[in-house]
Design a protein around this motif. Structure first.
Motif: not given
Length: 849
Positions: A761-785
């Motif tokens: 882009g204008e400032k050079g390389l942009i992110q080569p990939a962006i992950k979008v995780r689902g609600k339930e997978y994020l529960r594993i990462i951040y905790g049940p609640e």
């Protein structure tokens, strides 16, 4: 030495009577140093901090230290136990359990201190409650006096040297390497050294004389470095001779890991009969109970290591680092038996060992065995004298103080080594190759500034380099395979949608704002990131990567560690992938005989079993056990007309969240019993001979990989993907629909990438990939609640700048490493980039992002 007793029990008097003033570290003295008043209780915290510092420094220097404080509470003793363990010394409790009357009378005689009437009874109560637990706390020896009379009749405290302290023995010695049941060779070696042996009756009849390091003439003494048994033809005979020599004071012996294992077997422990123990067990099957008892007593009495000749000589089975020489603890014994291991196993199924001798700079000469080598060679004032007699090599002795070697060849090869003699499992190189293949450390320490052809210069901080050097030198695969490490990946910006932390809209918006017109949306697999280097055959691996006898490829993690601990499983895995490449004609299509793939290897549980058990499953198990009981209790309260309805609803919701949490992580676990239980999902063809594929769009990568996967659908999984036109509402909604379908079915989510592998882009390389995780997978990462409104609102404040900067820097370094490799750059040049990626992983970025 920890003095324990209430005020007035006579601790300070006791200490002054039996110990040097310099050996005593007193809480009163430290308070006086810091406040000019030893009774100033306001200075106690600082005084005990000073005490801990002084005690630690003394123990580091190996000095006897006496701690003079009340120490009647368990919490007040914990620091001293911790320091004893840290410095591998024995903690001893000296308990002055005096009558209350005696303590009060003594305190009343003190004009400088007036205690309230409850102090001494309270301290005595605390002391007597904890007396029975002192051993469990970690005190190795406990001495108690219950009256002034008992203390009065005590004349002295004798100081016995530790069992490993043989500093007053100055030799001459003959230090003999691992025998492993080779009795004939042991007798032949002792005879060559000048000893007279009664071979039939297992006796040493006469020893030659020689000059010790102190100049005195005395009989020579054999010292055996352990591993007397296993693999060889005559372990009982070796034991008989060595036991008699040690019993008669004619020899010394330290235990080896095989000796320790035999002791466990003889004591009835559950020990696997392998690695030669099965032969020893068979040879001992007809031994008398009396002989077996004597063997057990002998092995149980062996000392982990010896420090001899005024500290100039150390003998230990697997060697010993300077800072723990002459110390005694479970950790010291473990090191002496096994060396320093990484916790991993090599391709031969044996422990990966860190070569401590490479960095040894101690004053003591260290003589050891354990790891068979083709010939004994000096390294940094250490020498390994296990020359593999049982494997057909030789039995070697080092004469001390002369430092000359004497060896006898094995009469035959009694066993086949599990890995080549001289193989270094930490580096994957033979001894002869190490000097040629070791990377120059100067290129990896201190601050580094790396330039790449894909972006700005990248700075590697010195403190990050240190952490990476540790990981690379101890845990990484053979560096010649390590031509690339994959980058971390940034998540999408936080979503403001009700109940969501991440949503595809934010990732699509990022690329829209960056000027990207087309993206690829790929299913995100819940596995472990894996890099595969696959060669058409082992000859290619040797010719191109310089590796010998390591098969035709490797699979390693994003931190450079081998994915498979079982080398046979790894090579079977590589063979399946190789077959697919051959069947689809990829080698011909890309004009190559090797390929490097970026992939996801599933299931996640295959590599992250410990993480699942210790972090996720533990939380799930605790919550699913506790919350139903809470809900049941609250329901009963509501039924009894108590005002608990709101609380009940809250805990019902928490119970549902926990159930969703357990279900979420269980999606990514399944048993792995054979090769067919794995799934590999490649998504990048990174490099082949003379080429990288960064100029190819992601669609080309996905199509090429789909062809490969079609050749072995049991093992290989073609990743579902979709091309999306940015700015086209219908196309973007289809991408969102794909994500919703994936996450609703329990999948992790989606990865969105620019259509072009390298997008700027204008400032050079942009992110080569962006992950979008689902609600339930994020529960594993951040905790049940995590999706409770109050938590979700807080999590939305997360900052992504650091993570995105890290992702771009690692991405460009990975590409640069591959470019240097295909251009036949030196291993040093390639590894500057690979090492840089690992160093960047030490930056303080939230690992949940």
């Amino acid at each position: 030495m920890v003095l324990i007793g209430p005020s007035g029990s006579g601790k300070s008097t006791f200490a002054r009577r039996f110990f040097k003033p310099t050996e005593i570290v007193s809480s009163d003295a430290c308070r006086a140093l810091l406040s000019n008043d030893e009774n100033d209780q306001g200075a106690s915290d600082d005084a005990f901090e000073l005490m801990r510092l002084i005690v630690g420094k003394r123990l580091k220097r190996g000095l006897l230290t006496v701690i003079d404080a009340t120490n009647v509470q368990e919490n007040s003793r914990k620091d001293w136990i911790r320091l004893a363990r840290e410095y591998h010394v024995l903690p001893v409790a000296l308990v002055l359990n005096m009558p209350e009357k005696v303590c009060n009378e003594r305190n009343m005689q003190r004009k400088d201190r007036q205690l309230k009437s409850h102090v001494v009874p309270h301290q005595l109560s605390q002391l007597r409650k904890s007396l029975r637990n002192l051993k469990e706390e970690g005190f190795r020896h406990i001495f108690e006096w219950r009256s002034p009379e008992e203390v009065h009749i005590l004349e002295a405290i004798s100081r016995a040297p530790l069992y490993n302290n043989k500093k007053d023995e100055h030799g001459p010695f003959d230090i003999i390497g691992d025998v492993h049941g080779c009795y004939d060779e042991l007798c032949a070696l002792l005879t060559d050294l000048g000893y007279e042996i009664d071979k039939e009756n297992y006796q040493l009849l006469n020893a030659p004389v020689g000059e010790g390091n102190d100049g005195n003439i005395r009989p020579r003494k054999p010292i055996l470095v352990g591993d007397l048994v296993d693999r060889g033809p005559a372990s009982p005979q070796v034991l008989s001779l060595v036991m008699n020599m040690v019993k008669n004071g004619q020899a010394l012996c330290v235990p080896g890991n095989h000796d320790a294992k035999l002791l466990r077997y003889l004591n009835g422990r559950n020990v696997q009969l392998r690695h030669g123990l099965e032969k020893t067990a068979e040879q001992l099957a007809t031994a008398t109970p009396e002989f077996l008892d004597s063997v057990k007593q002998f092995l149980d009495g062996l000392i982990s290591h010896y420090v001899l000749d005024s500290g100039k000589l150390v003998v230990a089975h697997a060697g010993l680092k300077e800072e723990i020489q002459g110390r005694t603890s479970g950790a010291v014994k473990e090191f002496c038996l096994y060396g320093e291991t990484t916790g991993e196993t090599d391709e031969f199924g044996l422990p990966v060992r860190y070569n401590w001798a490479l960095e040894y700079a101690g004053k003591s000469m260290v003589v050891y065995g354990h790891t068979p080598v083709p010939s004994a060679q000096w390294l940094n004032n250490t020498i390994d004298i296990d020359t593999g007699c049982v494997f057909g090599g030789a039995l070697t002795a080092l004469r001390y103080p002369e430092k000359t070697l004497v060896a006898v060849p094995a009469l035959q090869q009694y066993a086949v080594p599990a890995r080549p003699i001289g193989y270094n499992s930490a580096s994957g190189l033979t001894a002869s190759q190490q000097s040629e293949q070791v990377l120059d450390i100067k290129g990896f320490i201190g601050k580094q500034i790396l330039t790449t052809r894909f972006g700005n210069s990248i700075t590697i901080r010195e403190e990050n380099s240190i952490a990476a050097l540790e990981a690379m030198s101890r845990f990484a695969v053979d560096p010649r395979w390590l031509i690339y490490l994959p980058p971390t990946m940034s998540p999408a910006e936080s979503s403001n949608r009700d109940g969501y932390l991440e949503h595809p809209e934010e990732a699509l918006k990022y690329y829209r704002n960056a000027g990207v017109s087309r993206v690829v949306c790929e299913e995100k697999h819940m596995g472990s990131r894996a890099v595969l280097v696959v060669c058409r055959d082992a000859d290619v691996a040797t010719r191109r990567f310089g590796v010998l006898n390591q098969g035709s490829g490797i699979v390693y993690t994003r931190t450079g560690r081998s994915f498979f601990t079982d080398k046979l499983m790894e090579q079977a895995f590589i063979s399946r992938v190789n077959d697919a490449l051959i069947k689809t004609g990829l080698y011909e299509k890309l004009d190559t005989d090797w390929v490097c793939l970026d992939a996801e290897l599933m299931p996640w549980s295959a590599k992250a079993q410990a993480l699942l058990q210790q972090q996720y499953a533990a939380v799930g198990a605790a919550a699913t056990q506790a919350l139903p009981v809470v809900v049941a209790s609250l329901e009963e309260a509501v039924n009894n007309n108590l005002p608990a309805t709101a609380l009940l609803e809250k805990y019902k919701h928490r119970l549902q969240q926990t159930s969703d949490y357990v279900k979420a992580y269980q999606q990514y676990c399944w048993p792995v019993n054979s090769l067919d239980d794995y799934k590999l999902a490649p998504f990048h063809v990174l490099a082949t001979e003379g080429k990288t594929y960064f100029h190819k769009p992601h669609e080309w990568h996905m199509q090429t990989i789909a062809e490969i996967c079609a050749a072995d659908e049991q093992l290989l999984h073609a990743t579902p993907y979709m091309l999306v036109e940015i700015g086209d509402t219908e196309s973007e909604q289809q991408a969102i629909g794909m994500w919703e379908t994936l996450t609703a079915s329990g999948k992790e989510g989606m990865v969105i990438k620019p259509y072009d592998f390298l997008a700027s882009g204008e400032k050079g390389l942009i992110q080569p990939a962006i992950k979008v995780r689902g609600k339930e997978y994020l529960r594993i990462i951040y905790g049940p609640e995590y999706d409770s409104p109050e938590h979700l609102e807080r999590l939305r404040q997360r900052k992504l700048a650091g993570k995105r900067s890290l992702a771009l820097r690692e991405f460009t370094l990975g590409l640069e490493a591959l470019e240097r490799f295909i251009a036949h750059g030196s291993l040093q040049q390639v590894h500057q980039c690979v090492f840089g990626i690992l160093a960047l992983e030490s930056e303080p970025v939230d690992p949940r992002l």
